[in-house]
Design a protein around this motif. Structure first.
Motif, PDB file in Angstrom:
ATOM      1  N   THR A 186     -17.764   6.506 -27.978  1.00  0.00           N
ATOM      2  CA  THR A 186     -16.836   5.464 -27.525  1.00  0.00           C
ATOM      3  C   THR A 186     -17.224   4.153 -28.204  1.00  0.00           C
ATOM      4  O   THR A 186     -18.246   4.065 -28.876  1.00  0.00           O
ATOM      5  CB  THR A 186     -16.851   5.312 -25.994  1.00  0.00           C
ATOM      6  OG1 THR A 186     -18.178   4.955 -25.594  1.00  0.00           O
ATOM      7  CG2 THR A 186     -16.427   6.600 -25.319  1.00  0.00           C
ATOM      8  N   GLY A 187     -16.349   3.156 -28.016  1.00  0.00           N
ATOM      9  CA  GLY A 187     -16.563   1.892 -28.721  1.00  0.00           C
ATOM     10  C   GLY A 187     -16.070   1.982 -30.156  1.00  0.00           C
ATOM     11  O   GLY A 187     -16.540   1.256 -31.038  1.00  0.00           O
ATOM     12  N   LYS A 188     -15.132   2.899 -30.390  1.00  0.00           N
ATOM     13  CA  LYS A 188     -14.564   3.084 -31.732  1.00  0.00           C
ATOM     14  C   LYS A 188     -13.467   2.036 -31.982  1.00  0.00           C
ATOM     15  O   LYS A 188     -12.935   1.453 -31.030  1.00  0.00           O
ATOM     16  CB  LYS A 188     -13.932   4.485 -31.843  1.00  0.00           C
ATOM     17  CG  LYS A 188     -14.901   5.648 -31.627  1.00  0.00           C
ATOM     18  CD  LYS A 188     -14.202   6.984 -31.772  1.00  0.00           C
ATOM     19  CE  LYS A 188     -13.119   7.237 -30.731  1.00  0.00           C
ATOM     20  NZ  LYS A 188     -13.609   7.340 -29.348  1.00  0.00           N
ATOM     21  N   PRO A 189     -13.059   1.873 -33.246  1.00  0.00           N
ATOM     22  CA  PRO A 189     -11.891   1.027 -33.509  1.00  0.00           C
ATOM     23  C   PRO A 189     -10.663   1.609 -32.783  1.00  0.00           C
ATOM     24  O   PRO A 189     -10.554   2.836 -32.647  1.00  0.00           O
ATOM     25  CB  PRO A 189     -11.708   1.139 -35.029  1.00  0.00           C
ATOM     26  CG  PRO A 189     -13.016   1.635 -35.557  1.00  0.00           C
ATOM     27  CD  PRO A 189     -13.647   2.436 -34.474  1.00  0.00           C
ATOM     28  N   VAL A 190      -9.763   0.729 -32.330  1.00  0.00           N
ATOM     29  CA  VAL A 190      -8.577   1.191 -31.594  1.00  0.00           C
ATOM     30  C   VAL A 190      -7.773   2.175 -32.451  1.00  0.00           C
ATOM     31  O   VAL A 190      -7.216   3.154 -31.958  1.00  0.00           O
ATOM     32  CB  VAL A 190      -7.721  -0.018 -31.144  1.00  0.00           C
ATOM     33  CG1 VAL A 190      -6.386   0.429 -30.565  1.00  0.00           C
ATOM     34  CG2 VAL A 190      -8.495  -0.839 -30.103  1.00  0.00           C
ATOM     35  N   SER A 191      -7.772   1.962 -33.764  1.00  0.00           N
ATOM     36  CA  SER A 191      -7.011   2.845 -34.658  1.00  0.00           C
ATOM     37  C   SER A 191      -7.598   4.254 -34.724  1.00  0.00           C
ATOM     38  O   SER A 191      -6.952   5.185 -35.194  1.00  0.00           O
ATOM     39  CB  SER A 191      -6.979   2.245 -36.063  1.00  0.00           C
ATOM     40  OG  SER A 191      -8.314   2.024 -36.508  1.00  0.00           O
ATOM     41  N   LEU A 192      -8.836   4.433 -34.250  1.00  0.00           N
ATOM     42  CA  LEU A 192      -9.475   5.766 -34.266  1.00  0.00           C
ATOM     43  C   LEU A 192      -9.719   6.273 -32.848  1.00  0.00           C
ATOM     44  O   LEU A 192     -10.656   7.024 -32.609  1.00  0.00           O
ATOM     45  CB  LEU A 192     -10.823   5.696 -35.002  1.00  0.00           C
ATOM     46  CG  LEU A 192     -10.789   5.607 -36.526  1.00  0.00           C
ATOM     47  CD1 LEU A 192     -12.213   5.509 -37.069  1.00  0.00           C
ATOM     48  CD2 LEU A 192     -10.088   6.825 -37.125  1.00  0.00           C
ATOM     49  N   GLY A 193      -8.884   5.852 -31.917  1.00  0.00           N
ATOM     50  CA  GLY A 193      -9.048   6.358 -30.548  1.00  0.00           C
ATOM     51  C   GLY A 193      -9.874   5.452 -29.660  1.00  0.00           C
ATOM     52  O   GLY A 193     -10.281   5.856 -28.566  1.00  0.00           O
ATOM     53  N   GLY A 194     -10.153   4.232 -30.112  1.00  0.00           N
ATOM     54  CA  GLY A 194     -10.829   3.269 -29.236  1.00  0.00           C
ATOM     55  C   GLY A 194      -9.881   2.798 -28.150  1.00  0.00           C
ATOM     56  O   GLY A 194      -8.677   3.033 -28.223  1.00  0.00           O
ATOM     57  N   SER A 195     -10.437   2.130 -27.129  1.00  0.00           N
ATOM     58  CA  SER A 195      -9.594   1.710 -26.003  1.00  0.00           C
ATOM     59  C   SER A 195      -9.285   0.229 -26.072  1.00  0.00           C
ATOM     60  O   SER A 195     -10.152  -0.581 -26.427  1.00  0.00           O
ATOM     61  CB  SER A 195     -10.316   1.999 -24.686  1.00  0.00           C
ATOM     62  OG  SER A 195      -9.497   1.627 -23.604  1.00  0.00           O
ATOM     63  N   LEU A 196      -8.084  -0.121 -25.672  1.00  0.00           N
ATOM     64  CA  LEU A 196      -7.769  -1.530 -25.440  1.00  0.00           C
ATOM     65  C   LEU A 196      -8.667  -2.017 -24.294  1.00  0.00           C
ATOM     66  O   LEU A 196      -9.092  -1.222 -23.450  1.00  0.00           O
ATOM     67  CB  LEU A 196      -6.296  -1.688 -25.055  1.00  0.00           C
ATOM     68  CG  LEU A 196      -5.287  -1.249 -26.130  1.00  0.00           C
ATOM     69  CD1 LEU A 196      -3.869  -1.240 -25.556  1.00  0.00           C
ATOM     70  CD2 LEU A 196      -5.359  -2.162 -27.343  1.00  0.00           C
ATOM     71  N   GLY A 197      -8.944  -3.306 -24.287  1.00  0.00           N
ATOM     72  CA  GLY A 197      -9.684  -3.882 -23.152  1.00  0.00           C
ATOM     73  C   GLY A 197     -11.184  -3.691 -23.216  1.00  0.00           C
ATOM     74  O   GLY A 197     -11.907  -4.183 -22.352  1.00  0.00           O
ATOM     75  N   ARG A 198     -11.706  -2.977 -24.250  1.00  0.00           N
ATOM     76  CA  ARG A 198     -13.145  -2.700 -24.274  1.00  0.00           C
ATOM     77  C   ARG A 198     -13.956  -3.960 -24.512  1.00  0.00           C
ATOM     78  O   ARG A 198     -15.018  -4.129 -23.944  1.00  0.00           O
ATOM     79  CB  ARG A 198     -13.457  -1.629 -25.337  1.00  0.00           C
ATOM     80  CG  ARG A 198     -14.939  -1.340 -25.537  1.00  0.00           C
ATOM     81  CD  ARG A 198     -15.547  -0.724 -24.271  1.00  0.00           C
ATOM     82  NE  ARG A 198     -16.985  -0.550 -24.371  1.00  0.00           N
ATOM     83  CZ  ARG A 198     -17.879  -1.471 -24.022  1.00  0.00           C
ATOM     84  NH1 ARG A 198     -17.489  -2.655 -23.577  1.00  0.00           N
ATOM     85  NH2 ARG A 198     -19.167  -1.240 -24.109  1.00  0.00           N
ATOM     86  N   LYS A 199     -13.427  -4.855 -25.377  1.00  0.00           N
ATOM     87  CA  LYS A 199     -14.232  -6.007 -25.776  1.00  0.00           C
ATOM     88  C   LYS A 199     -14.596  -6.898 -24.581  1.00  0.00           C
ATOM     89  O   LYS A 199     -15.728  -7.340 -24.455  1.00  0.00           O
ATOM     90  CB  LYS A 199     -13.479  -6.813 -26.847  1.00  0.00           C
ATOM     91  CG  LYS A 199     -14.388  -7.796 -27.531  1.00  0.00           C
ATOM     92  CD  LYS A 199     -13.827  -8.424 -28.751  1.00  0.00           C
ATOM     93  CE  LYS A 199     -14.741  -9.528 -29.296  1.00  0.00           C
ATOM     94  NZ  LYS A 199     -15.930  -9.838 -28.523  1.00  0.00           N
ATOM     95  N   ASP A 200     -13.615  -7.118 -23.703  1.00  0.00           N
ATOM     96  CA  ASP A 200     -13.868  -7.994 -22.543  1.00  0.00           C
ATOM     97  C   ASP A 200     -14.407  -7.236 -21.334  1.00  0.00           C
ATOM     98  O   ASP A 200     -14.683  -7.847 -20.296  1.00  0.00           O
ATOM     99  CB  ASP A 200     -12.556  -8.680 -22.116  1.00  0.00           C
ATOM    100  CG  ASP A 200     -12.266  -9.934 -22.956  1.00  0.00           C
ATOM    101  OD1 ASP A 200     -13.062 -10.229 -23.871  1.00  0.00           O
ATOM    102  OD2 ASP A 200     -11.253 -10.595 -22.686  1.00  0.00           O
ATOM    103  N   ALA A 201     -14.521  -5.894 -21.451  1.00  0.00           N
ATOM    104  CA  ALA A 201     -14.725  -5.079 -20.244  1.00  0.00           C
ATOM    105  C   ALA A 201     -15.987  -5.461 -19.471  1.00  0.00           C
ATOM    106  O   ALA A 201     -15.952  -5.577 -18.239  1.00  0.00           O
ATOM    107  CB  ALA A 201     -14.774  -3.601 -20.619  1.00  0.00           C
TER     108      ALA A 201
END
Ligand code: NAD
Length: 428
Positions: A186-201
């Motif tokens: 996890t913590g992947k780029p959004v374009s490779l299946g990462g999640s929105l909202g991870r940076k501020d989570a």
């Protein structure tokens, strides 16, 4: 119950290594565990398995360099291992063991279906070129490949690793498996299946946990004075969310210096200033203060979101706030913890306060394995709910048992893990 008796008595709690600190924490928790689970508690005092790997890479100048790497799975009773990978010159097996154990507790506290794991390489990544960093990452990923998998062990970023490193690990694992395996990190780029909202989570989780505590302490966050140490991924997001909720961010401290404004700092302006000038000092509407003055600042809430061992016996007594939220991992030493307790400062412990990051990592994993992606609003709403529920469970347990929130969180997390062991039974 555990192995702390090997810790020499001349070592004060200030000088314990991270694994010994963890063992002390388990020691403090053990008397509060349900009686039927206590005989299982020694399971928590050593990892399930630890892998030490040699990571040789060819440098750009043709020479070969060797690095030592680790992946520790502390406990897998509640699900696959989950925890970050750290690249740092100070990484040791003992540190990775401790970090993996805290992941076990944290994942159980927020009740995500993961065990605890952690990895790392003893390396200064700043002296490596990008191609060297990629070779290091791919060789390390290959060496620990036998442990990894979306249903076995799922790494994530930690100090000095980022979404690019996660993309390389995902690709290396996928090449070895002969298929694209997005759910393996996890913590992947959004374009490779990462999640929105991870940076501020994580910062968002820090904010939600603090609001929940404040409400129970009749402290209104709107208008509350908040001081934040650490202005990186966690601290900046938390400070911004506090300001947006009407709190006054009265002080900020990062590696570049400390600033204050009793009337409230403009957090976004401070971020922009630091980006342009490389320092918080001089940010609009701020005055500089000495770093050692930070912990004594007049505030209702202190947020420790920088690094470990920041609140020690030397400065814990200065804290005047009613509430201290641990955004960082291990910012309070065991001795400082006792001082804060004596002074009536409520501490929201790291295993609860900074669990927002691993919670959204869990959402990323769920989205990857179901190949169905959620909106940022959905993610934030689910994160808020999990943080609120976890907070309530810890607060209620602390109240019922008459113990600090840290003890209550550890009891809750450890009991969930030991309960899973009890229900699964002893193999063979
Ligand atoms: P980061 O590198 O983005 O930010 C760290 C901040 O701390 C920087 O502003 C840095 O200048 C400051 N800092 C460093 N040393 C300092 C010192 N001696 N005094 C004052 N400030 C200092 O890191 P981050 O991702 O924000 O992580 C911060 C802490 O939170 C770490 O302990 C990390 O393990 C923990 N954590 C992070 C996450 C996450 O999702 N990023 C999740 C859980 C826990």
């Amino acid at each position: 119950m555990n192995n702390v008796s090997h810790i020499p008595s001349y070592l004060s709690a200030e000088h314990l290594g991270p694994w010994e600190t963890y063992l002390v924490q388990i020691d403090r928790v053990e008397p509060h565990l349900a009686a039927e689970l206590r005989p299982l508690a020694p399971i928590l005092t050593r990892p399930k398995r630890a892998l030490i790997v040699n990571v040789p890479i060819r440098l750009d100048n043709g020479e070969i360099a060797h690095f030592e790497g680790y992946r520790v799975q502390h406990n897998l009773a509640r699900g696959p291992g989950k925890g970050g990978i750290r690249y740092h010159p100070d990484v040791t097996l003992a540190e990775v063991m401790a970090l993996s154990a805290w992941m076990t507790v944290k994942n159980a506290v927020v009740n995500v279906p993961f065990g605890g794991a952690k990895g790392g390489i003893r390396v200064d990544p700043k002296v490596l070129s990008m191609p060297e960093l990629e070779r290091l990452t791919r060789r390390y990923a290959s060496e620990i490949n036998i442990l990894l998998g979306q249903d076995k062990d799922i790494p994530a970023p930690d100090i000095n690793t980022n979404e690019q490193v996660m993309a390389w690990i995902m690709d290396t694992f996928s090449m070895n498996e002969g298929k694209t395996a997005m759910g393996v990190v996890t913590g992947k780029p959004v374009s490779l299946g990462g999640s929105l909202g991870r940076k501020d989570a994580t910062g968002r989780g820090v904010f939600v946990a603090t609001v929940e505590a404040a409400r129970r302490m009749s402290l209104d966050i709107a208008g509350a004075r908040v001081a934040v140490q650490g202005f990186g991924n966690v601290g900046e997001a938390a400070a911004r969310l506090f300001a947006d909720a009407g709190a006054k961010v009265v002080a900020l401290q990062d590696g570049s210096g400390s600033i204050r404004n009793p009337g409230g700092l403009d957090v976004r302006a401070a971020k922009a200033w630091r980006q342009h000038n490389g320092s918080l000092i001089g940010a609009p509407g701020s005055e500089p203060i000495a770093p050692e003055a930070f912990w004594g600042i007049d505030a209702d809430v202190m947020v420790a979101a920088a690094m470990e061992n920041q609140i020690t016996a030397a400065n814990a007594g200065l804290i005047r706030a009613r509430l201290l939220t641990e955004g960082a991992n291990g910012p309070t030493t065991p001795e400082a913890d006792l001082i804060l307790q004596d002074n009536g400062v409520t501490v929201i412990p790291d295993v609860l306060a900074n669990a927002g990051g691993v919670t959204v990592s869990y959402f990323e994993w769920v989205q990857d394995i179901s190949a169905f992606f959620w909106t940022e609003d959905e993610i934030n709403a689910r994160l808020d709910r999990i943080m609120r529920e976890a907070f309530a469970a810890v607060w209620d347990a602390a109240t019922a048992k008459g113990v600090p929130l840290r003890t209550a969180a550890f009891v809750l997390g450890c009991e969930r893990v030991l309960q899973a062991h009890a229900q699964r039974g002893l193999y063979p």
